[in-house]
Every structure is written in C-alpha cells, then in structure tokens.
Design a protein around this motif. Structure first.
Motif, PDB file in Angstrom:
ATOM      1  N   LYS A 124     -21.119   6.080   3.021  1.00  0.00           N
ATOM      2  CA  LYS A 124     -20.955   4.731   3.572  1.00  0.00           C
ATOM      3  C   LYS A 124     -20.603   4.788   5.056  1.00  0.00           C
ATOM      4  O   LYS A 124     -20.952   3.873   5.817  1.00  0.00           O
ATOM      5  N   TYR A 128     -22.764   2.759   7.905  1.00  0.00           N
ATOM      6  CA  TYR A 128     -22.227   1.878   8.941  1.00  0.00           C
ATOM      7  C   TYR A 128     -22.543   2.398  10.341  1.00  0.00           C
ATOM      8  O   TYR A 128     -22.841   1.616  11.246  1.00  0.00           O
ATOM      9  N   ALA A 171     -14.899   3.272   6.277  1.00  0.00           N
ATOM     10  CA  ALA A 171     -15.825   2.661   5.320  1.00  0.00           C
ATOM     11  C   ALA A 171     -15.115   1.601   4.483  1.00  0.00           C
ATOM     12  O   ALA A 171     -15.683   0.533   4.208  1.00  0.00           O
ATOM     13  N   ASP A 175     -16.163  -2.236   4.486  1.00  0.00           N
ATOM     14  CA  ASP A 175     -16.570  -2.803   3.182  1.00  0.00           C
ATOM     15  C   ASP A 175     -15.900  -4.154   2.955  1.00  0.00           C
ATOM     16  O   ASP A 175     -16.516  -5.084   2.415  1.00  0.00           O
ATOM     17  N   GLN A 176     -14.637  -4.267   3.351  1.00  0.00           N
ATOM     18  CA  GLN A 176     -13.914  -5.529   3.173  1.00  0.00           C
ATOM     19  C   GLN A 176     -14.558  -6.650   3.984  1.00  0.00           C
ATOM     20  O   GLN A 176     -14.717  -7.770   3.492  1.00  0.00           O
ATOM     21  N   THR A 178     -17.678  -6.746   4.899  1.00  0.00           N
ATOM     22  CA  THR A 178     -18.985  -7.010   4.286  1.00  0.00           C
ATOM     23  C   THR A 178     -18.839  -7.888   3.050  1.00  0.00           C
ATOM     24  O   THR A 178     -19.625  -8.818   2.829  1.00  0.00           O
ATOM     25  N   GLU A 179     -17.824  -7.606   2.230  1.00  0.00           N
ATOM     26  CA  GLU A 179     -17.600  -8.391   1.012  1.00  0.00           C
ATOM     27  C   GLU A 179     -17.234  -9.830   1.344  1.00  0.00           C
ATOM     28  O   GLU A 179     -17.675 -10.770   0.679  1.00  0.00           O
TER      29      GLU A 179
END
Length: 393
Positions: A124, A128, A171, A175-176, A178-179
């Motif tokens: 990941k 990114y 990552a 990810d946070q 992106t979510e």
C-alpha cells in the motif's frame, strides 16, 4: 513530534535510500490479444484490465470488466498479483493496484516487485507513492499526436525505501483519508438517487395532459429565446478574463467581456445536446457571461419560474426532436416542446424542495461536492508531506 517523525528519527535520522524503478521492479508492457480470434475472448476467466476498469471500479482492483482465455496469454504467464499498473500512453496520470494475477492492455505498464525487494516494501505504500509517479508521468510525455511517457526517464524515477514501520504507518494514515472520501462519495450517490426520486414524484403530474394541476404549453409561450444575442468567438480571438464563456455542454473558457447578465437557462443546441437518458444538456447561468452559438439561451416570461423549467428540462425526453449529424436541437423544435405548467405558487413550492437537493448534490461551494473537494485537497496535502523523504548521503 508525531509518530512518523518519531519512527524516522529512530530508524533513519540521516535519510532513506532511493533506488530507480528499474532496480526495484520488473517492468512489463501490457497487450491486447487479437480481437479476430474468438477463442481468446469467449468464456474467458483471466482478468484483463483497461482504463474503463479504473474509471468504473476505482484504483484497487481484484476483478476486470473484460476477461480473456488462458489461450490468449503469451507464454502462459500472467502478471503477478500485488502489482501496479500505471498508464504510460493515451490517458496518462492514472494507476491501480491489482490484487489478483492478471493481464492489462498496452496503455499500461506493469510494475512487480523483484524478489529481493519483497520484504522491503508494504504494497500500500507503493500504491500511494505511485500518485507522485503519476504526476511525474504527466509532466514527462513525448510531444507528438499520441501522448506517451518518456520511458527512459520513467525507468530512472527515484523510489524511496523507508523502513517498513514507517511505510505501514503512512499507509494506515492515507487509508483513513481514502475511507473518509469513499464514505462521502457513497453519501453523495445516495443523495443523488433521493434527489432524482423526489424530482420524479414532484413532477409526475406533468405527464397527464388531462390533469387539472397543470396546463400544457409550448416552450415558446413561457420562455424568451435569446439566441439572436449570442456571438461565438474563436479560441484565437478570445481574451482571457473573469466571465464564463458557455457552449453546448457548459463553460468552455473565461473571457474579458459578457453579453448576458442575470439568471438564464441554457440548453445545448448542437454537438453535445443530449444525455444517455435522452434528456437535454442543461446548465444554469447566473450573473454576467458570454454564450456562443451552440447553446440556446432562455429567460422566463410572466407566469414561469425559470428554476422550475431547469428541473423539468432534466426529465424531458428529446430524442425525437434531435436531428442530424452532429446532433442538433434546432430552435423550431425547441419552441414546440410541450411543457406542463402548474400555477406559479406550485412551481415555487416544487423549486424550493428541488433546489435544496440540487445544492446538496451539485453545489461545489456548499454541498457534498464541496466537502469532498475539501477532503481531497486535505488528503493530497498530507499525502505529499508524508511521502517526502530526505535521501541518505
């Protein structure tokens, strides 16, 4: 000092090692099996990725819209799972993480970690960091009729190798973001469906010409068509300025002067005139603007709330009225469109409801699109900061 700074101070206070893409990854070109051989395309189960997959399903993919057969695979070898595909020709500036064995078309270059680097990277983190590689690709294309990335430079692009702990933390943070953006996108899609539902419900009376709720009138009876005031300006003659320059499908440019001032409904005349649903291309123009001869310009006569027509027009099927190539909705056909017109009071009631939904799902300064834009800018800011490393000497 935040956690990432602490980890960097602990593991790599003097910077991190960089290596070129060609040192870290096995680089492969995608390809398209022969379309004339049906044995390659019928009942296949091998994922074969194209740009359409990214547009429809995002940037982390485990399945493809089209599949090919094993017979179509050159040498019987698929590209390994957990590889990156990055667009290096045509539509440049996009990439995806593929989590299954696969193939892709020739618009993509595939990057797969070499075996000696498998334990050096979190996949990941690579995903990114490839957003920065996308930006590099956009700035380093060949100057020809068919855009393609400078592949010699691409292979030398420097890739950092921070400690795995640092990669994992970066990552997790990204990810946070992106979510959160995905949640907002899902909410926006739900609100759009809600808006369309209420629009159909509120305007459903419109299609019964015998109803007592509305009278049927020609568009020319309720609107002024101001096409005679339009003036096209060729691109070479436009002088940049602060006023929007409208064409059939919206703002085409910004110019130094204006023709119209006020609130107007714009309906595409030729070229891009119709959506996939057969409804007209509609834009709302307010304030000072210029319009070319590819868009009809409408104002309201007495008894019409123009915002009512803005919402109604997005439900009218105009397929039978659009003619020729390129497609054209000429002024005569526009004038003769039959419209259900309720009382002005009822129009205002409908507009009040639908405008709230419209602002929520379409307003880039106040609604959900504005919030998504703000979150995306915040994400890009932190992504760029988190992915900036000092190179070890």
């Amino acid at each position: 000092m935040n956690k990432i700074e602490q980890l960097i101070q602990k593991h790599c206070p003097n910077g991190v090692e960089f290596k070129s893409i060609s040192e870290i990854f096995t680089i492969r070109n995608g390809y398209t099996p022969s379309k004339s051989n049906q044995n390659y395309w019928v009942d296949g189960d091998v994922p074969w990725f194209r740009m359409d997959d990214l547009r429809k399903n995002g940037h982390i993919l485990n399945n493809s819209l089209l599949k090919i057969t094993k017979e179509a695979v050159k040498g019987g070898k698929l590209f390994p799972k957990n590889s990156i595909i990055i667009a290096t020709s045509a539509t440049i500036g996009e990439h995806a993480l593929i989590t299954v064995p696969y193939l892709c078309n020739q618009r993509f270059t595939s990057l797969t970690l070499k075996s000696k680097f498998l334990k050096s990277f979190h996949i990941k983190f690579i995903f990114y960091y490839c957003f920065l590689l996308d930006e590099w690709c956009l700035k380093n294309t060949t100057k020809s009729s068919f855009a393609s990335v400078d592949m010699n430079g691409f292979k030398q692009f420097p890739f950092p190798i921070p400690p795995l702990e640092v990669q994992e933390e970066i990552a997790a943070i990204l990810d946070q973001f992106t979510e959160l953006e995905a949640e907002l996108e899902a909410e926006l899609e739900a609100r759009k469906k809600q808006y369309h539902y209420y629009r159909e419900q509120l305007l459903s009376f419109s299609y019964n010409s015998d109803t007592s709720q509305a009278s049927i009138k020609l568009l020319s009876e309720v609107c002024n068509i101001l096409d005679s005031k339009r003036r096209p300006i060729t691109r070479s003659q436009r002088v940049a300025g602060d006023f929007p320059y409208y064409g059939a499908n919206g703002i085409q440019d910004w110019v130094e002067n204006y023709i119209f001032d006020g609130n107007f409904l714009l309906i595409g005349e030729d070229g891009s005139v119709m959506t996939d649903r057969g409804t007209p291309i509609v834009n709302w123009a307010t304030g000072k603007f210029w319009a070319n001869n590819h868009v009809h310009v409408l104002s309201a006569k007495q008894g019409l709330n123009l915002r009512y027509l803005y919402h109604l027009a997005q439900m009218i099927n105009i397929r039978q009225w659009v003619q020729g190539l390129p497609p054209k909705l000429n002024q005569e056909n526009l004038k003769n469109l039959k419209l259900p017109i309720p009382s002005l009071l009822e129009q205002e009631r409908i507009v009040a409801i639908l405008d709230r939904f419209d602002a929520l799902v379409n307003d880039i300064s106040h609604g959900l699109p504005a919030e998504i834009k703000a979150r995306r800018q915040q994400y890009e800011y932190y992504r760029d900061r988190l992915l900036t490393f000092k190179e070890a000497v």
